[in-house]
Design a protein around this motif. Structure first.
Motif, short mmCIF file in Angstrom:
data_model
loop_
_atom_site.label_atom_id
_atom_site.label_comp_id
_atom_site.label_asym_id
_atom_site.label_seq_id
_atom_site.Cartn_x
_atom_site.Cartn_y
_atom_site.Cartn_z
N GLN A 1 -21.11 20.79 -28.10
CA GLN A 1 -19.74 21.15 -27.75
C GLN A 1 -19.11 20.17 -26.66
O GLN A 1 -19.70 19.43 -25.83
N ILE A 2 -17.85 20.17 -26.87
CA ILE A 2 -16.94 19.49 -26.01
C ILE A 2 -15.76 20.21 -25.42
O ILE A 2 -15.15 21.02 -26.45
N ALA A 3 -15.57 20.93 -24.14
CA ALA A 3 -14.66 21.57 -23.88
C ALA A 3 -13.26 20.77 -23.61
O ALA A 3 -13.16 19.78 -23.22
N ILE A 4 -12.28 21.42 -24.10
CA ILE A 4 -10.84 21.02 -23.90
C ILE A 4 -9.95 21.91 -23.30
O ILE A 4 -9.86 23.01 -23.75
N VAL A 5 -9.57 21.57 -21.96
CA VAL A 5 -8.88 22.46 -21.31
C VAL A 5 -7.62 21.87 -20.76
O VAL A 5 -7.49 20.59 -20.74
N GLY A 6 -6.60 22.63 -20.09
CA GLY A 6 -5.44 22.21 -19.36
C GLY A 6 -4.56 23.04 -19.36
O GLY A 6 -4.93 24.43 -18.98
N SER A 7 -3.47 22.61 -19.04
CA SER A 7 -2.35 23.58 -18.04
C SER A 7 -1.81 24.82 -19.61
O SER A 7 -1.78 24.50 -20.62
N ARG A 8 -1.45 25.99 -18.89
CA ARG A 8 -1.02 27.09 -19.83
C ARG A 8 0.40 26.64 -20.22
O ARG A 8 1.04 27.10 -21.20
N ARG A 9 1.07 25.91 -19.28
CA ARG A 9 2.59 25.79 -19.54
C ARG A 9 2.57 24.01 -19.88
O ARG A 9 3.45 23.15 -19.28
N ALA A 10 1.82 23.85 -20.85
CA ALA A 10 1.81 22.36 -21.53
C ALA A 10 3.03 21.88 -22.02
O ALA A 10 3.90 22.69 -22.69
N SER A 11 3.12 20.50 -22.18
CA SER A 11 4.40 19.96 -22.84
C SER A 11 4.00 19.92 -24.40
O SER A 11 2.70 19.90 -24.89
N ILE A 12 5.03 19.71 -25.23
CA ILE A 12 4.70 19.53 -26.59
C ILE A 12 3.80 18.52 -26.91
O ILE A 12 2.87 18.69 -27.66
N GLN A 13 4.05 17.52 -26.18
CA GLN A 13 3.19 16.17 -26.66
C GLN A 13 1.63 16.68 -25.88
O GLN A 13 0.67 16.27 -26.60
N GLY A 14 1.34 17.38 -25.01
CA GLY A 14 0.08 17.51 -24.40
C GLY A 14 -0.65 18.50 -25.51
O GLY A 14 -1.63 18.24 -25.88
N LYS A 15 0.15 19.49 -26.03
CA LYS A 15 -0.37 20.32 -27.01
C LYS A 15 -0.92 19.50 -28.08
O LYS A 15 -1.81 19.98 -28.85
N ARG A 16 0.12 18.57 -28.30
CA ARG A 16 -0.19 17.87 -29.87
C ARG A 16 -1.43 17.03 -29.43
O ARG A 16 -2.53 16.91 -30.27
N ILE A 17 -1.68 16.39 -28.39
CA ILE A 17 -2.74 15.59 -28.10
C ILE A 17 -4.08 16.61 -28.08
O ILE A 17 -4.97 16.18 -28.57
N ALA A 18 -4.11 17.78 -27.42
CA ALA A 18 -5.10 18.50 -27.54
C ALA A 18 -5.58 18.92 -28.87
O ALA A 18 -6.77 18.86 -29.47
N SER A 19 -4.68 19.16 -29.90
CA SER A 19 -4.83 19.67 -31.16
C SER A 19 -5.57 18.57 -31.89
O SER A 19 -6.49 18.80 -32.80
N GLU A 20 -5.06 17.38 -31.91
CA GLU A 20 -5.49 16.24 -32.48
C GLU A 20 -7.00 15.85 -32.02
O GLU A 20 -7.85 15.52 -32.85
N PHE A 21 -7.21 16.00 -30.81
CA PHE A 21 -8.65 15.58 -30.19
C PHE A 21 -9.60 16.63 -30.63
O PHE A 21 -10.85 16.22 -31.27
N ALA A 22 -9.09 17.91 -30.59
CA ALA A 22 -9.96 19.12 -31.22
C ALA A 22 -10.20 18.63 -32.61
O ALA A 22 -11.40 19.18 -33.11
N LEU A 23 -9.31 18.51 -33.57
CA LEU A 23 -9.55 18.47 -34.89
C LEU A 23 -10.47 17.06 -35.18
O LEU A 23 -11.50 17.29 -36.01
N GLY A 24 -10.34 15.96 -34.45
CA GLY A 24 -11.12 14.90 -34.50
C GLY A 24 -12.49 15.39 -34.46
O GLY A 24 -13.54 15.07 -34.87
N LEU A 25 -12.93 16.15 -33.11
CA LEU A 25 -14.25 16.38 -32.65
C LEU A 25 -14.56 17.24 -33.79
O LEU A 25 -16.02 17.18 -34.16
N SER A 26 -13.88 18.32 -34.05
CA SER A 26 -14.49 19.20 -35.04
C SER A 26 -15.07 18.48 -36.32
O SER A 26 -15.83 18.99 -37.07
N ASN A 27 -14.00 17.59 -36.85
CA ASN A 27 -14.41 16.94 -37.95
C ASN A 27 -15.57 16.00 -37.92
O ASN A 27 -16.05 15.37 -39.02
#
Length: 369
Positions: free
Chosen positions: A116-142
């Motif tokens: 497992q890798i944890a991905i954490v960050g702000s609750r009030r994230a920017s659009i770009q930040g959420k996109r980065i988190a989603s893409e990293f998570a997708l890549g790790l999951s795949n």
């Protein structure tokens, strides 16, 4: 209905009983078991023969909480209570100074023993930040790595959603009882995790709602379950940095995504990098650090081709005229010698591909050069 009357389930019952004494830390129970050479069943059973010091601990056991635990477990087949002695208990959690005696898990509990890798960050994230988190998570999951986070809004939610889109799945660690969703807005995400390639897990008993002191305890589990923690966006004084520091204290890797020096939510990432966290810009930076290679885990060739096509699209002039900060539509139009209506029509394709997002005041770039 699930029962706990067999010998193996009697042991589970004993661990749940010890955990129900919530004024007593798991560390105290484990030290007591070792010091007096007792089993959990000895403490949870007839206390008359126990030393007085142990009796005082056993008096704290809560029958209502025990009953609530097993009623919750019996209500559905995808509900699991995992004790400290179970082969399903994550070994990394045992490295904590005071590890949970039981875990309440809903969904695919086998994920708890996956890398497992944890991905954490702000609750009030920017659009770009959420996109980065989603893409990293997708890549790790795949690439065979489960993504762990805390089911909060912002970066946490984006990470869970990205991982669910991949092939491995996600682990959501909760700061409430297993059936209490916090924040309530994440009810659909909670259900999606439990129903499709994911697991929600908590050390808190059924019926227990969110309390301020629950979330530092949740964060220690997030850090402990994971081989490393990736911070996407965070302020310096935040729970996110507490999680990262907990990971570092446990000898785990800490990763951080850099951002603009003018963005308050980049300050925490930059501080972590100054303190020795690894600056990352793609999942290979993480896989290399934890000793996993994409070719070992089987990259999807179609996915690589799609990513390559997106990157080619991202190099054209129109997308290059959109900044990662908000760019006014008239500025984009001027940079491309287009009318405003022509620029908006052209940018629609990029929105559909997830390369830009329309925001108040204009557009922001999500991907590309």
């Amino acid at each position: 209905m699930k029962q706990y009357t067999s010998q193996s389930n009697s042991e589970l019952f004993a661990w749940v009983a010890l955990a129900s004494a919530q004024r007593i830390s798991p560390k105290t129970w484990l030290q007591t078991l070792e010091h007096y050479q007792l089993s959990p069943a000895d403490l949870a059973g007839n206390a008359s023969s126990l030393p007085d010091a142990v009796k005082q601990l056993a008096d704290q056991i809560s029958k209502p909480l025990i009953d609530a635990a097993f009623l919750w477990q019996q209500a559905a087949d995808d509900r699991h209570i995992i004790s400290y002695s179970s082969s399903y208990y994550p070994q990394l959690l045992k490295q904590l100074d005071s590890p949970p005696l039981v875990l309440f898990a809903t969904g695919d509990s086998s994920l708890l023993r996956s890398p497992q890798i944890a991905i954490v960050g702000s609750r009030r994230a920017s659009i770009q930040g959420k996109r980065i988190a989603s893409e990293f998570a997708l890549g790790l999951s795949n690439n065979g790595v489960a993504v762990t986070s805390g089911l909060a809004m912002g970066i946490d939610s984006a990470a869970h959603q990205g991982a669910l889109s991949g092939s491995t799945g996600t682990v959501a660690v909760m700061g409430t009882g297993p059936e209490k969703v916090y924040p309530a807005k994440n009810r659909k995400l909670y259900e999606a995790i439990n129903n499709d390639k994911g697991v929600t897990v908590t050390e808190f008993f059924p019926g227990q709602g969110p309390k301020p002191w629950h979330f530092p305890r949740r964060n220690r589990i997030i850090a402990a379950l994971s081989l490393g923690t990736l911070v996407v966006e965070a302020k310096i004084k935040s729970g996110t940095l507490i999680t990262a520091n907990l990971a570092a204290d446990m000898g785990r890797e800490v990763f951080a995504v850099p951002g603009s020096i003018f963005h308050a939510y980049s300050e925490g990432c930059h501080l972590l990098i100054q303190q020795g966290a690894k600056l990352v810009t793609n999942i290979n930076d993480i896989l290399d650090e934890i000793g996993l290679q994409p070719k070992q885990l089987g990259l999807d060739v179609n996915e690589q081709n799609e990513k390559s096509a997106a990157n080619n699209l991202a190099t054209d002039k129109l997308l290059a005229s959109v900044d990662y900060d908000i760019t006014a539509i008239d500025v984009i139009a001027q940079r491309n010698a287009l009318s405003v209506s022509q620029a908006m029509a052209s940018l629609l394709e990029y929105e559909l591909r997830g390369l830009v997002a329309a925001v108040p005041g204009g557009y922001v770039k999500l991907r590309g050069k």
